[in-house]
Design a protein around this motif. Structure first.
Motif, PDB file in Angstrom:
ATOM      1  N   THR A  50       1.300   3.557  -3.070  1.00  0.00           N
ATOM      2  CA  THR A  50       0.351   4.580  -3.531  1.00  0.00           C
ATOM      3  C   THR A  50       0.367   5.811  -2.624  1.00  0.00           C
ATOM      4  O   THR A  50      -0.447   6.713  -2.792  1.00  0.00           O
ATOM      5  CB  THR A  50      -1.089   4.032  -3.588  1.00  0.00           C
ATOM      6  N   VAL A  51       1.264   5.817  -1.663  1.00  0.00           N
ATOM      7  CA  VAL A  51       1.377   6.978  -0.779  1.00  0.00           C
ATOM      8  C   VAL A  51       2.554   7.847  -1.193  1.00  0.00           C
ATOM      9  O   VAL A  51       2.486   9.068  -1.197  1.00  0.00           O
ATOM     10  CB  VAL A  51       1.555   6.527   0.685  1.00  0.00           C
ATOM     11  N   GLU A  71       5.296   9.849  -3.233  1.00  0.00           N
ATOM     12  CA  GLU A  71       5.117  10.702  -4.410  1.00  0.00           C
ATOM     13  C   GLU A  71       6.409  10.803  -5.188  1.00  0.00           C
ATOM     14  O   GLU A  71       7.441  11.122  -4.609  1.00  0.00           O
ATOM     15  CB  GLU A  71       4.674  12.099  -3.982  1.00  0.00           C
ATOM     16  N   PRO A  84       0.806  -1.230   0.000  1.00  0.00           N
ATOM     17  CA  PRO A  84       0.000   0.000   0.000  1.00  0.00           C
ATOM     18  C   PRO A  84       0.836   1.275   0.000  1.00  0.00           C
ATOM     19  O   PRO A  84       0.402   2.299  -0.513  1.00  0.00           O
ATOM     20  CB  PRO A  84      -0.810  -0.115   1.289  1.00  0.00           C
ATOM     21  N   VAL A  85       2.025   1.208   0.574  1.00  0.00           N
ATOM     22  CA  VAL A  85       2.848   2.410   0.624  1.00  0.00           C
ATOM     23  C   VAL A  85       3.194   2.904  -0.777  1.00  0.00           C
ATOM     24  O   VAL A  85       3.494   4.085  -0.969  1.00  0.00           O
ATOM     25  CB  VAL A  85       4.136   2.158   1.450  1.00  0.00           C
TER      26      VAL A  85
END
Lengths: 346, 346
Positions: free
Chosen positions: B286-287, B289, B283-284
């Motif tokens: 998609t965090v 940038e 999941p990270v």
DNA sequence: AAAAACAATGTAATCGGTTACATTGATTCA
DNA sequence: TGAATCAATGTAACCGATTACATTGTTTTT
């Protein structure tokens, strides 16, 4: 092909012309057995590849040397740190762990409890699911004098010991910090207020508002499952608010992060438009931009304390009533996501 | 205070004036017992609060209905997803899980194996630690005909079945994708090439280079433990390179993210200066940038497959040799971190 | 030197199931 | 009707430890 027969104490006894009682005692290092005999027995056991049969002992002793662990989820940094702490303690004491995740479902928690019960765990370490209302599935353990220790997400069970942090204080500090940054319209994202952690964090949030003469507004409370996706959905709700809030205090980092990412995508500046504080100090808090202010608390230690306390109960060291609640220290870690003042000066 | 005596089949038998054999059979739903008798027995068992004693059965049957799971760490999204998959299968089949984490240490893995062995698990599911060189601690299981299934981080054990993805292909696609984006100096961050996953990903990387006529350069291979912190340290190493590489392919997302964050702090633009691809679809990804391009693969399914395969072995459905390797599908998910072309057009 | 105390070991019951091998009574077959 | 078959249940050995209670031989005490 080979059906390698297990070596038993009978085999050892026969070979050495001693009784099984002596072998049994020697293997437990009972001081009543002479050193010479012990050595012979140990050596032969090694040589013949003897392995201890737990089931025979368990059957006889009516205990299992197994500790059950029920947690909502394994896949959080916090939880697996807790479990590492638990493991380190119980392994040293010769216990093994039966671990099960409730997946935040009350039904699965009941099933897990049943499995634990049928496996006759000697004790239980539990962190409750969001959903759990009824604690009846733990009554069977109380009835059989199986000690239960709750950690983090605890229950008001009169017989249970609890290991946790002062959630109210953590939330109070978080909220006060946001207020000190000039925030007045603070959204609080949390889970359904069934679990102490969420009830207490909400209470701390409210009290901080009250102490700073900021009116509490029900519409600033957003309830969801605190997942990253739920955070994104919360962002949508926040964008509907008029006026926009100037801060968000989320009850965990994952949700905070999901919300931040979604808000940023919508053009909100963090912390200038909306400041953020999370909870847990998950590694993701140092990945998101700006880095997330959060409450740090010691998962490994929490696991150690809970396990040690349980094992003390099992050994009869503590009376169950002696220690009822163990509070661990937590601390606010301030990062860029909540620093309006410095950010403004950029 | 009460020392509630356990109810046994003897108690049930006595009350109903039947033999323990009949009770035992009834409780297992043996068709040889008449329906009427069964009903009486079930009802009384319920009424008296009878609970089955696994140890007596285990002692007699010489099996435990327990499956051991040894994983490097519980605290990754991927791993806990795998475990959820395993749980769903084994619980349905009436087995329980004994879970232990090796913490990536060969020593703890040996200890875990010993615990599993002494607890006489019926079967073993293993994902190996980085460090493990020697597989001797699994020999004892082979000797006792305890089936072992490796997943993800597998071993070349002749007797073991493996469940995994085509790591070489995943890495080949990742690297080819970077090359298609115009990258020519591609760093590969990975763990010590002991485990198949790292060996194969490295091989895929090399082959992609070769197929596109890009020379392989040893100095572009960075070896560490793939943690987020290790990623940050790798960033420092990358910044020393002259000329700077134009892409990084990391063997997991965590490390990629740690590296990205550190590089950004040093003023590197991603993907313009350095493009990134990770592995795992944590999941990270998609965090961070920009969002991280990565390889997605099905943890839950991997857990299910491994567990189902093990239970089949235990039930004698599959001959051990019949299925030796199960390959699951994986896919490249392209996100902003690797898209030089579109980013340039901004 | 006999009695008492002790160190080392042995005997046998026990924990609670499973199951091979009887046994019993009823039903079917020739 | 007697033999064969079958359905339902019972008997008893077994799995491998633990441990209360003997037993044996040796040392200490008086």
């Amino acid at each position: 092909m080979a059906k390698p027969k297990e070596v038993t104490i009978y085999d050892l006894a026969r070979k050495l012309n001693v009784s099984i009682a002596t072998v049994s005692r020697a293997l437990k290092d009972d001081p009543v057995v002479s050193k010479k005999t012990k050595k012979k027995i140990f050596d032969l056991a090694e040589e013949m590849g003897y392995r201890y049969n737990h089931f025979a002992r368990n059957l006889r002793e009516q205990r299992t040397y197994t500790i059950g662990v029920i947690v909502p989820r394994l896949n959080s940094y916090f939880m697996s740190t807790v479990i590492a702490g638990i493991e380190s303690v119980v392994n040293n004491e010769g216990y093994t762990l039966l671990i099960s995740q409730s997946s935040e479902s009350a039904g699965k928690e009941v099933d897990s409890a049943k499995t634990m019960f049928n496996n006759r765990v000697d004790g239980l370490l539990v962190s409750l699911a969001y959903e759990t209302d009824d604690l009846a599935h733990f009554d069977q353990f109380v009835k059989k004098d199986v000690p239960i220790i709750f950690f983090d997400r605890v229950a008001d069970h009169p017989d249970g010991t609890s290991v946790l942090i002062d959630n109210r204080k953590g939330a109070y500090e978080s909220t006060s910090h946001l207020i000190a940054q000039g925030c007045k319209h603070i959204v609080h994202i949390t889970a359904p207020p069934k679990r102490n952690v969420y009830v207490d964090r909400l209470a701390g949030y409210k009290q901080a508002l009250a102490d700073h003469h900021i009116p509490f507004d029900e519409k600033y409370i957003l309830i969801n499952n605190l997942s990253q996706e739920a955070g994104a959905q919360a962002a949508a709700a926040i964008l509907q608010m008029n006026p926009l809030p100037d801060a968000v205090f989320a009850a965990n980092d994952n949700c905070a992060v999901g919300c931040m990412v979604a808000l940023k995508k919508a053009g909100i500046r963090i912390p200038q438009d909306i400041a953020f504080v999370g909870f847990n100090n998950d590694p993701v808090s140092t990945v998101v931009e700006p880095n997330l202010t959060t409450i740090n608390y010691p998962g490994y230690k929490m696991g150690e304390m809970a396990a040690a306390s349980l094992i003390n109960h099992l050994n009869g060291v503590n009376s169950i009533d002696a220690t009822n609640t163990i509070l661990l220290r937590s601390e606010l870690i301030v990062r860029a996501s909540s620093l309006k003042t410095t950010s403004d000066s950029e």
